[in-house]
Scaffold this motif. Structure first.
Motif, mmCIF file in Angstrom:
data_model
loop_
_atom_site.group_PDB
_atom_site.id
_atom_site.type_symbol
_atom_site.label_atom_id
_atom_site.label_comp_id
_atom_site.label_asym_id
_atom_site.label_seq_id
_atom_site.Cartn_x
_atom_site.Cartn_y
_atom_site.Cartn_z
ATOM 1 N N LYS A 90 70.576 15.371 34.614
ATOM 2 C CA LYS A 90 69.248 15.884 34.340
ATOM 3 C C LYS A 90 69.173 17.389 34.488
ATOM 4 O O LYS A 90 68.331 18.025 33.892
ATOM 5 C CB LYS A 90 68.225 15.231 35.278
ATOM 6 N N ALA A 91 70.050 17.982 35.262
ATOM 7 C CA ALA A 91 69.976 19.407 35.546
ATOM 8 C C ALA A 91 70.654 20.257 34.478
ATOM 9 O O ALA A 91 70.688 21.458 34.610
ATOM 10 C CB ALA A 91 70.587 19.678 36.903
ATOM 11 N N GLU A 92 71.179 19.678 33.412
ATOM 12 C CA GLU A 92 71.898 20.434 32.408
ATOM 13 C C GLU A 92 71.327 20.188 31.020
ATOM 14 O O GLU A 92 70.827 19.116 30.724
ATOM 15 C CB GLU A 92 73.372 20.035 32.395
ATOM 16 N N TYR A 116 65.660 21.749 30.579
ATOM 17 C CA TYR A 116 65.725 22.163 31.978
ATOM 18 C C TYR A 116 65.971 23.660 32.095
ATOM 19 O O TYR A 116 66.854 24.201 31.444
ATOM 20 C CB TYR A 116 66.839 21.397 32.698
ATOM 21 N N LYS A 117 65.175 24.310 32.933
ATOM 22 C CA LYS A 117 65.316 25.736 33.190
ATOM 23 C C LYS A 117 66.106 25.938 34.474
ATOM 24 O O LYS A 117 66.079 25.092 35.367
ATOM 25 C CB LYS A 117 63.948 26.399 33.331
ATOM 26 N N PHE A 154 66.205 28.930 29.991
ATOM 27 C CA PHE A 154 66.959 27.805 29.434
ATOM 28 C C PHE A 154 68.368 28.309 29.117
ATOM 29 O O PHE A 154 68.526 29.306 28.423
ATOM 30 C CB PHE A 154 66.337 27.313 28.123
ATOM 31 N N ILE A 155 69.382 27.609 29.600
ATOM 32 C CA ILE A 155 70.768 27.956 29.287
ATOM 33 C C ILE A 155 71.494 26.681 28.883
ATOM 34 O O ILE A 155 71.376 25.651 29.550
ATOM 35 C CB ILE A 155 71.487 28.607 30.489
ATOM 36 N N ALA A 156 72.233 26.768 27.765
ATOM 37 C CA ALA A 156 72.994 25.610 27.301
ATOM 38 C C ALA A 156 74.287 26.080 26.664
ATOM 39 O O ALA A 156 74.379 27.197 26.171
ATOM 40 C CB ALA A 156 72.189 24.808 26.293
#
Length: 162
Positions: free
Chosen positions: A46-48, A60-61, A67-69
């Motif tokens: 959930k954290a990614e 998720y921020k 926001f990073i992905a």
């Protein structure tokens, strides 16, 4: 005799088709450990923001409210769709970072909640979002330039309310 042999063949085929039932006993401690491991895995996931197929869902921020992905552009997925939701009017800053620091990759298009579009953009983007709802960025290489980018990249989105 012929009927008897047909009956034996039929019984043989039916007996081979039956599945073997295995009785596996699980103690309460084993099931508790399994439940605990499952809960830990779901909280880690959930954290990614991960790429699934050709889509990145930005849900998720991080601690800096960004926001990073990470994503991958390859021959199977030459376009990556990044979906995110904006609740209020905001100024959006977006950036694509590659391991080499460059490359033929960019924000090709943004699709607004009312299905209108804008683009193309570069690797850095600053845009005012006037609608609330679900937005989609299309990320891929520029068709006007040579050497399409294939490989990993990181996307950073920062939205500030207006």
């Amino acid at each position: 005799m012929k009927n008897f042999s047909m009956l034996l063949i039929a019984i043989f085929f039916f007996s081979c088709q039956q599945k073997e039932n295995k009785n596996i006993s699980v103690s309460k401690s084993d099931s508790a450990v399994t439940k605990k491991n499952t809960e830990e895995n779901t909280t880690e996931n959930k954290a990614e923001n991960k790429q699934v197929g050709d889509t990145i869902f930005m849900n998720y921020k991080d601690e800096k409210d960004i926001f990073i992905a990470e994503g991958v552009v390859d021959s199977i997925h030459p376009r990556v769709y990044m979906k995110f939701k904006i609740e209020d009017r905001a100024e959006l800053k977006a950036r694509i970072v590659t391991p080499s620091g460059g490359g033929n990759i960019r924000f090709n298009q943004i699709i607004f909640p009312d299905k209108s579009t804008d683009g193309p953009f570069g690797m850095d983007l600053k845009i005012h979002l006037k609608q609330k709802g679900n937005y989609i960025f299309v990320i891929s290489h520029s068709l006007m330039a040579d050497n399409p980018y294939w490989g990993k990249f990181r996307v950073e989105l920062e939205s500030k309310k207006e």
